[in-house]
Design a protein around this motif. Structure first.
Motif, PDB file in Angstrom:
ATOM      1  N   ARG A 241      32.497 -17.378  37.776  1.00  0.00           N
ATOM      2  CA  ARG A 241      31.280 -17.839  37.111  1.00  0.00           C
ATOM      3  C   ARG A 241      30.900 -19.245  37.555  1.00  0.00           C
ATOM      4  O   ARG A 241      30.708 -20.137  36.744  1.00  0.00           O
ATOM      5  CB  ARG A 241      31.473 -17.780  35.602  1.00  0.00           C
ATOM      6  CG  ARG A 241      31.649 -16.347  35.184  1.00  0.00           C
ATOM      7  CD  ARG A 241      31.622 -16.137  33.707  1.00  0.00           C
ATOM      8  NE  ARG A 241      31.459 -14.705  33.510  1.00  0.00           N
ATOM      9  CZ  ARG A 241      30.565 -14.165  32.716  1.00  0.00           C
ATOM     10  NH1 ARG A 241      29.769 -14.922  32.016  1.00  0.00           N
ATOM     11  NH2 ARG A 241      30.472 -12.863  32.610  1.00  0.00           N
ATOM     12  N   SER A 242      30.853 -19.410  38.870  1.00  0.00           N
ATOM     13  CA  SER A 242      30.378 -20.671  39.425  1.00  0.00           C
ATOM     14  C   SER A 242      29.621 -20.309  40.691  1.00  0.00           C
ATOM     15  O   SER A 242      29.596 -19.150  41.095  1.00  0.00           O
ATOM     16  CB  SER A 242      31.554 -21.589  39.758  1.00  0.00           C
ATOM     17  OG  SER A 242      32.202 -21.140  40.930  1.00  0.00           O
TER      18      SER A 242
ATOM     19  N   ALA B 173      22.438 -19.336  29.415  1.00  0.00           N
ATOM     20  CA  ALA B 173      21.451 -20.369  29.706  1.00  0.00           C
ATOM     21  C   ALA B 173      20.019 -19.854  29.626  1.00  0.00           C
ATOM     22  O   ALA B 173      19.077 -20.594  29.854  1.00  0.00           O
ATOM     23  CB  ALA B 173      21.707 -20.934  31.099  1.00  0.00           C
ATOM     24  N   LEU B 174      19.866 -18.581  29.302  1.00  0.00           N
ATOM     25  CA  LEU B 174      18.515 -18.031  29.246  1.00  0.00           C
ATOM     26  C   LEU B 174      17.874 -18.344  27.904  1.00  0.00           C
ATOM     27  O   LEU B 174      18.560 -18.543  26.907  1.00  0.00           O
ATOM     28  CB  LEU B 174      18.552 -16.516  29.445  1.00  0.00           C
ATOM     29  CG  LEU B 174      19.240 -16.035  30.725  1.00  0.00           C
ATOM     30  CD1 LEU B 174      19.085 -14.538  30.854  1.00  0.00           C
ATOM     31  CD2 LEU B 174      18.649 -16.713  31.940  1.00  0.00           C
ATOM     32  N   PRO B 175      16.546 -18.383  27.868  1.00  0.00           N
ATOM     33  CA  PRO B 175      15.898 -18.657  26.600  1.00  0.00           C
ATOM     34  C   PRO B 175      16.158 -17.543  25.593  1.00  0.00           C
ATOM     35  O   PRO B 175      16.535 -16.443  25.955  1.00  0.00           O
ATOM     36  CB  PRO B 175      14.413 -18.717  26.977  1.00  0.00           C
ATOM     37  CG  PRO B 175      14.297 -18.048  28.288  1.00  0.00           C
ATOM     38  CD  PRO B 175      15.603 -18.237  28.971  1.00  0.00           C
TER      39      PRO B 175
ATOM     40  N   SER C 176      15.857 -13.177  25.451  1.00  0.00           N
ATOM     41  CA  SER C 176      16.000 -12.438  26.705  1.00  0.00           C
ATOM     42  C   SER C 176      17.373 -11.777  26.815  1.00  0.00           C
ATOM     43  O   SER C 176      17.602 -10.984  27.696  1.00  0.00           O
ATOM     44  CB  SER C 176      15.750 -13.352  27.899  1.00  0.00           C
ATOM     45  OG  SER C 176      16.600 -14.459  27.814  1.00  0.00           O
TER      46      SER C 176
ATOM     47  N   GLN D 217      17.223  -8.067  26.634  1.00  0.00           N
ATOM     48  CA  GLN D 217      16.636  -7.517  27.849  1.00  0.00           C
ATOM     49  C   GLN D 217      17.682  -7.434  28.967  1.00  0.00           C
ATOM     50  O   GLN D 217      17.759  -6.447  29.677  1.00  0.00           O
ATOM     51  CB  GLN D 217      15.493  -8.429  28.277  1.00  0.00           C
ATOM     52  CG  GLN D 217      14.472  -7.750  29.168  1.00  0.00           C
ATOM     53  CD  GLN D 217      13.496  -8.775  29.708  1.00  0.00           C
ATOM     54  OE1 GLN D 217      13.292  -9.814  29.088  1.00  0.00           O
ATOM     55  NE2 GLN D 217      12.921  -8.491  30.830  1.00  0.00           N
ATOM     56  N   VAL D 218      18.505  -8.477  29.042  1.00  0.00           N
ATOM     57  CA  VAL D 218      19.547  -8.471  30.053  1.00  0.00           C
ATOM     58  C   VAL D 218      20.488  -7.322  29.805  1.00  0.00           C
ATOM     59  O   VAL D 218      20.837  -6.567  30.707  1.00  0.00           O
ATOM     60  CB  VAL D 218      20.335  -9.797  30.035  1.00  0.00           C
ATOM     61  CG1 VAL D 218      21.559  -9.682  30.910  1.00  0.00           C
ATOM     62  CG2 VAL D 218      19.457 -10.922  30.514  1.00  0.00           C
TER      63      VAL D 218
ATOM     64  N   TYR E  21      29.527 -29.627  43.834  1.00  0.00           N
ATOM     65  CA  TYR E  21      30.805 -29.589  43.103  1.00  0.00           C
ATOM     66  C   TYR E  21      31.825 -28.712  43.834  1.00  0.00           C
ATOM     67  O   TYR E  21      31.478 -27.725  44.460  1.00  0.00           O
ATOM     68  CB  TYR E  21      30.628 -29.177  41.645  1.00  0.00           C
ATOM     69  CG  TYR E  21      30.149 -27.763  41.383  1.00  0.00           C
ATOM     70  CD1 TYR E  21      31.007 -26.677  41.498  1.00  0.00           C
ATOM     71  CD2 TYR E  21      28.850 -27.527  40.945  1.00  0.00           C
ATOM     72  CE1 TYR E  21      30.591 -25.398  41.212  1.00  0.00           C
ATOM     73  CE2 TYR E  21      28.411 -26.249  40.658  1.00  0.00           C
ATOM     74  CZ  TYR E  21      29.288 -25.190  40.801  1.00  0.00           C
ATOM     75  OH  TYR E  21      28.870 -23.924  40.525  1.00  0.00           O
TER      76      TYR E  21
ATOM     77  N   PHE F  65      30.083 -29.967  37.272  1.00  0.00           N
ATOM     78  CA  PHE F  65      29.763 -28.546  37.322  1.00  0.00           C
ATOM     79  C   PHE F  65      28.567 -28.229  36.433  1.00  0.00           C
ATOM     80  O   PHE F  65      27.585 -27.638  36.864  1.00  0.00           O
ATOM     81  CB  PHE F  65      30.989 -27.738  36.886  1.00  0.00           C
ATOM     82  CG  PHE F  65      30.713 -26.286  36.618  1.00  0.00           C
ATOM     83  CD1 PHE F  65      30.646 -25.384  37.665  1.00  0.00           C
ATOM     84  CD2 PHE F  65      30.504 -25.827  35.320  1.00  0.00           C
ATOM     85  CE1 PHE F  65      30.380 -24.056  37.426  1.00  0.00           C
ATOM     86  CE2 PHE F  65      30.236 -24.495  35.081  1.00  0.00           C
ATOM     87  CZ  PHE F  65      30.177 -23.605  36.138  1.00  0.00           C
TER      88      PHE F  65
END
Lengths: 339, 255
Positions: A183-184, A321-323, A326, A329-330, B109, B121
């Motif tokens: 997750r980066s 991080a989505l508003p 949503s 919907q994802v 990063y 990050f």
């Protein structure tokens, strides 16, 4: 299509259901820890649980290579063997502290992963599978013929330093590290390579570097798992690390879902405990086990979890991080997208 | 100053010469087209420019720096991005992730920073998030950001691929048959989009295209390739009246 149906069936309750499952899992984990701590779980069952933790490390690390980066490796048992023998010898000959031994086992496996990865990762698909398979066999044959490893007689008398708790801690650290990598942006580069290597390269991603990186990190954790294994069994020989072992780990990864850490964890637990639970069926045990595997693959070819994680079901993670609004919907899009 | 300078580019596959002594000069703000019949070697030229192939001989300079022999990712990082003839999106990822991945080489990063979730990050991830959304809005793809890329209509996929190439922050953009498979209406939209994108991002564009309306309407200069040889170069008007070009496309009898 099946995914969409599942969404429709559970739809609005899916997130709640996921939370219930997550809380139950946490409570279960706590209960097991308490049980092992005050001896309510017997010696034999504790041993099975240690193997489950080791299999989680192996599966999650192989998933980084096979699932996220899409490089089909069959050499995981080879790296596990390297870690097991290196750590076993360090403990027997030098009696270094266990954490140090674990780290060195991981580093040496990573280094070998680097050397193996540089030439072989130019190969794709089947060819890479065969090359890594070859690597695993070479390791086995070397161990069989070296004097210091005890040859076919194996290496005995390794102090039993692996406990349920040390295996647990290492497994949890592995999960956290690999989850954070995936997750980066670095992890997304790996996934881009899996999806379309040429496009990834055209987007400025150094695909060779990332493939070798994933391979070495995977190898490092396989080595650490091997070290835990050696200090759990107290005796290792080359037969513990055959091609068969690589396949077993691969089955866990595929069954859980290529590209799902959650899937690897769940599948590792299920596939470690299932054969033990089926022990009562004596000679039919492996038949039942195989039938269950075939059945699962027919029903869910993408594996138990596809590419989804527990976080996705809980309603955060990629959607964090989505508003607002949503997230659902994802979830529905993911449902339709898991082919 | 010329941004991209190609001299005597030759590409041979075994005994077959796919491209012979190809030359090109792209100046800042140019929009140049490459046309030619099927199999003329147009995509081979692109693949040489972007490092997918190592040219047999010749020189390619981007911003006065030799780039032949570099890896594709190095060329992209220098500031030249491309799209593909047969759309190469990350099909099973979302529209959002397709764009976000293209920002990868611009992050600073380290892996350790990601593993330990250090402040660097979070701040960089947030920055990329904002940039991605901005690009999605510019391309009118924001509402589809959570859609799986392969579920988009064809025209939108083309658009997404261009957006993704722009996320890699190029100064030179190579488009390989952007209008392939589009109907006349979509092609017209695309022509406007390319012109607009070029102005908005101050790009220099080099494109391969079969659709004459797009090429003639968009390009200031056109090169015509036939059997790997550049048979003509000039303004759209000159090309339309060039005898060799008409011959290459329609055959000698047509004249």
């Amino acid at each position: 299509m099946r995914g969409e149906m599942a969404v429709r069936r559970f739809g609005p309750y899916r997130q709640t259901l996921a939370w219930v499952v997550a809380v139950l899992a946490a409570v279960g984990l706590l209960a097991v820890n308490v049980g092992v701590y005050n001896g309510m779980i017997d010696f034999y069952l504790t041993g099975v649980l240690v193997i489950a933790w080791i299999n989680i490390i192996l599966a999650v690390s192989l998933n980084l290579i096979n699932g996220f980066t899409g490089q089909f490796s069959l050499g995981h048992a080879g790296f596990m063997a390297v870690g097991a023998y290196v750590s076993g010898l360090l403990t027997i000959l030098l009696n270094w502290p266990f954490p140090v031994v674990l780290i060195i086992a991981g580093l040496i496996s990573a280094l070998i992963g680097l050397f193996i990865g540089l030439p072989t990762l130019r190969l794709r698909g089947d060819y890479l599978a065969i090359a890594t398979l070859g690597f695993g066999e070479i390791v086995r044959v070397i161990l069989l013929n070296l004097k210091i490893t005890g040859g076919p007689r194996g290496l005995g008398g390794i102090a039993p330093k692996t406990t349920f708790f040390s295996a647990e801690i290492v497994a949890l650290i592995t999960i956290i590290i690999i989850t954070n990598i995936v997750r980066s942006s670095h992890g997304r580069a790996l996934v881009a390579i899996r999806e379309d290597e040429m496009a990834a390269e055209a987007m400025g991603i150094n695909t060779t570097r990332y493939k070798v990186m994933a391979f070495s990190i995977g190898a490092a954790f396989a080595g650490i798992a091997g070290a835990l294994f050696a200090h759990h069994q107290m005796f290792i020989d080359p037969r513990s690390f055959t091609f068969q072992r690589s396949i077993e780990i691969l089955v866990i990864v595929v069954l859980g879902g290529l590209g799902s850490i959650t899937g690897s964890i769940v599948a590792a637990i299920v596939l470690t405990i299932l054969p033990e639970a089926l022990r009562g069926m004596a000679q039919y045990r492996m038949v039942v086990y195989s039938l269950l595997l075939i059945g699962l693959m027919l029903i869910r070819p993408q594996g138990l979890f596809g590419t989804k994680e527990l976080q996705d079901f809980l309603g955060y993670g990629i959607t964090k991080a989505l508003p607002k609004g949503s997230a659902r919907q994802v979830a529905s899009n993911n449902g339709g997208g898991d082919r | 100053m010329s941004l991209l300078e190609v001299r005597d580019l030759t590409m041979q596959f075994g005994g077959l010469t796919a491209v012979e002594r190809f030359g090109l000069t792209l100046n800042e703000g140019d929009i140049v087209g490459l046309i030619g019949p099927n199999g003329a070697g147009k995509t081979t030229v692109f693949n040489c420019l972007t490092g997918m192939y190592r040219p047999t001989s010749g020189e390619i300079c981007l911003f006065s720096k030799r780039i032949d022999g570099l890896h594709p990712h190095e060329i992209t990082q220098l500031g030249m991005a491309r799209t593909f003839q047969n759309i190469r999106l990350f099909k099973d990822l979302t529209v959002f992730d397709n764009i976000r991945i293209a920002f990868h080489y611009q992050i600073n990063y380290s892996l350790a920073c990601a593993v330990l979730r250090l402040p660097g990050f979070t701040s960089e991830e947030r920055l990329i998030l904002g940039k991605t959304d901005e690009l999605l809005k510019i391309f009118d793809l924001y509402d589809q950001r959570n859609e799986i890329a392969s579920n988009l209509p064809y025209g939108e996929q083309r658009k997404l691929e261009i957006a993704r190439a722009l996320a890699a922050n190029p100064r030179v953009l190579l488009l390989d048959e952007p209008a392939a498979g589009m109907n006349p209406h979509e092609t017209e939209e695309l022509t406007k989009l390319i012109q607009w994108v070029k102005d908005r991002f101050q790009l220099t564009v080099f494109l391969i295209e079969h659709d004459m309306r797009l090429v003639m309407g968009l390009c200031q200069r056109i090169l015509v390739l036939d059997y790997g040889i550049t048979i003509a170069e000039g303004t759209p008007h000159e090309i339309q009246n060039n005898r060799a070009v008409v011959e290459a496309y329609l055959g000698e009898e047509a004249l």
